[in-house]
Design an enzyme around this catalytic site. Structure first.
Site, mmCIF file in Angstrom:
data_model
loop_
_atom_site.group_PDB
_atom_site.id
_atom_site.type_symbol
_atom_site.label_atom_id
_atom_site.label_comp_id
_atom_site.label_asym_id
_atom_site.label_seq_id
_atom_site.Cartn_x
_atom_site.Cartn_y
_atom_site.Cartn_z
ATOM 1 N N HIS A 66 2.034 33.643 -24.397
ATOM 2 C CA HIS A 66 1.651 32.429 -23.661
ATOM 3 C C HIS A 66 2.807 31.828 -22.873
ATOM 4 O O HIS A 66 2.598 31.047 -21.947
ATOM 5 C CB HIS A 66 1.029 31.392 -24.609
ATOM 6 N N ASP A 96 -0.156 37.039 -29.302
ATOM 7 C CA ASP A 96 0.787 36.112 -28.671
ATOM 8 C C ASP A 96 2.199 36.695 -28.632
ATOM 9 O O ASP A 96 3.181 35.998 -28.908
ATOM 10 C CB ASP A 96 0.793 34.749 -29.359
ATOM 11 N N SER A 170 8.898 27.991 -28.428
ATOM 12 C CA SER A 170 7.998 29.141 -28.456
ATOM 13 C C SER A 170 8.714 30.407 -27.993
ATOM 14 O O SER A 170 9.338 30.423 -26.933
ATOM 15 C CB SER A 170 6.786 28.895 -27.558
#
Length: 313
Positions: A66, A96, A170
């Site tokens: 993402h 992901d 992230s």
């Protein structure tokens, strides 16, 4: 008092050692995505995340899918101040995970831990939260085997940690006291403290094997639709179940519709939902058209309209 000091000193030494070993392998990931524009008047959307070098000789960096989804350009920044472009070699939105490739030399890499994560184990998160480069936080593994809803489906066997994870973390590493990769940070709960999630090193290792085997494509449109959020089932006061939103991914249908972290989704297109599987099934049945989503937000019921989209890696 002396024993307390010794314990704190040992804790500090462990965190500092882990940071010194793994820190140089952590990179900042900046992306530009070009949204639909009218006569080119809409500027590219910029994204920010983290990544970690796993194969220095081949210039390979692992991050979250993402973080780089829909990106037109990707730039990485090292702790020593160097910057370079990178390309998305492979991406798996369902897990992901993504691999970037750069021609920049002189990279440092992390070692992937082969030990199963243990509850109570000391871990250190390194990344670029909110654009603040090379930030270090420490905590423990709070739980293992957690499940979350990803944009494409359910993510399983995740690590839960209380090491602080914020937007921009992230794709950054979660490492043990020896600086080995225990997990890849992937999600946090906005508005909550001490609840973050990471993809286990074993899952990352299997993903890298699939990339080498040519089993993961760089791009491509999926025939599965998504909203773009993560979450878990939530028991309500009346005993019924809903779906607690933990994270809304930027640039997704859920984000465009105004869904927020800590919303509780009650139904999608009039279908009651409480699990990742139920949300995915309702979205697939709804198709690529605007559908109502019933939400409980801070005690108030409201309806938002969302248009599911096909996920691209």
């Amino acid at each position: 008092m002396d024993q307390e000091r010794e314990i704190m000193d040992a804790y500090s030494e462990a965190v500092m050692h882990a940071t010194q070993v793994a820190g140089p392998a952590v990179v900042q990931v900046r992306t530009q995505r070009a949204p639909a524009a009218f006569f080119g008047l809409v500027p590219p959307r910029q994204g920010l995340g983290s990544g970690v070098v796993v194969e220095a000789a081949r210039g390979r960096i692992v991050t979250n899918s993402h973080v780089v989804a829909e990106s037109e350009t990707v730039e990485i920044g090292l702790q020593d101040g160097r910057r370079a472009t990178a390309r998305v070699l492979a991406s798996d939105p369902g897990q992901d995970l993504a691999v970037l490739e750069t021609h920049l030399g002189g990279l440092r890499q992390v070692e992937l831990s082969t030990r199963p994560p243990r509850v109570g184990q000391l871990v250190v998160a390194i990344g670029n939260p909110l654009g603040l480069e090379s930030t270090v936080t420490a905590g423990v593994i709070s739980a293992t085997g957690r499940s979350l809803q990803s944009p494409l489906g359910e993510m399983t066997d995740l690590i839960q940690t209380d090491a602080s994870i914020n937007p921009g973390n992230s794709g950054g590493p979660l490492v043990d006291s020896a600086g080995r990769l225990v997990g890849l940070n992937t999600a946090m709960i906005s508005g909550a403290q001490g609840i973050g999630f990471a993809i286990p090193a074993a899952t990352v290792a299997r993903f890298l094997e699939r990339v080498d085997g040519g089993q993961v494509e760089r791009t491509g449109r999926s025939d599965r639709l998504y909203l773009g959020l993560s979450g878990v089932p939530q028991m309500l006061e009346d005993g019924s179940l809903g779906f607690l939103v933990l994270q809304v991914f930027p640039g997704t249908p859920a984000h465009a519709a105004g869904l927020e972290p800590l919303d509780v989704i009650l139904s999608v297109n009039a279908e009651p939902v409480s699990t990742p599987e139920e949300i995915q099934a309702a979205v697939q049945r709804a198709g690529r058209r605007q559908v109502p989503v019933e939400v409980l937000r801070r005690g108030e019921r409201l309806r938002v309209w969302v248009t599911p989209a096909a996920l691209r890696g």
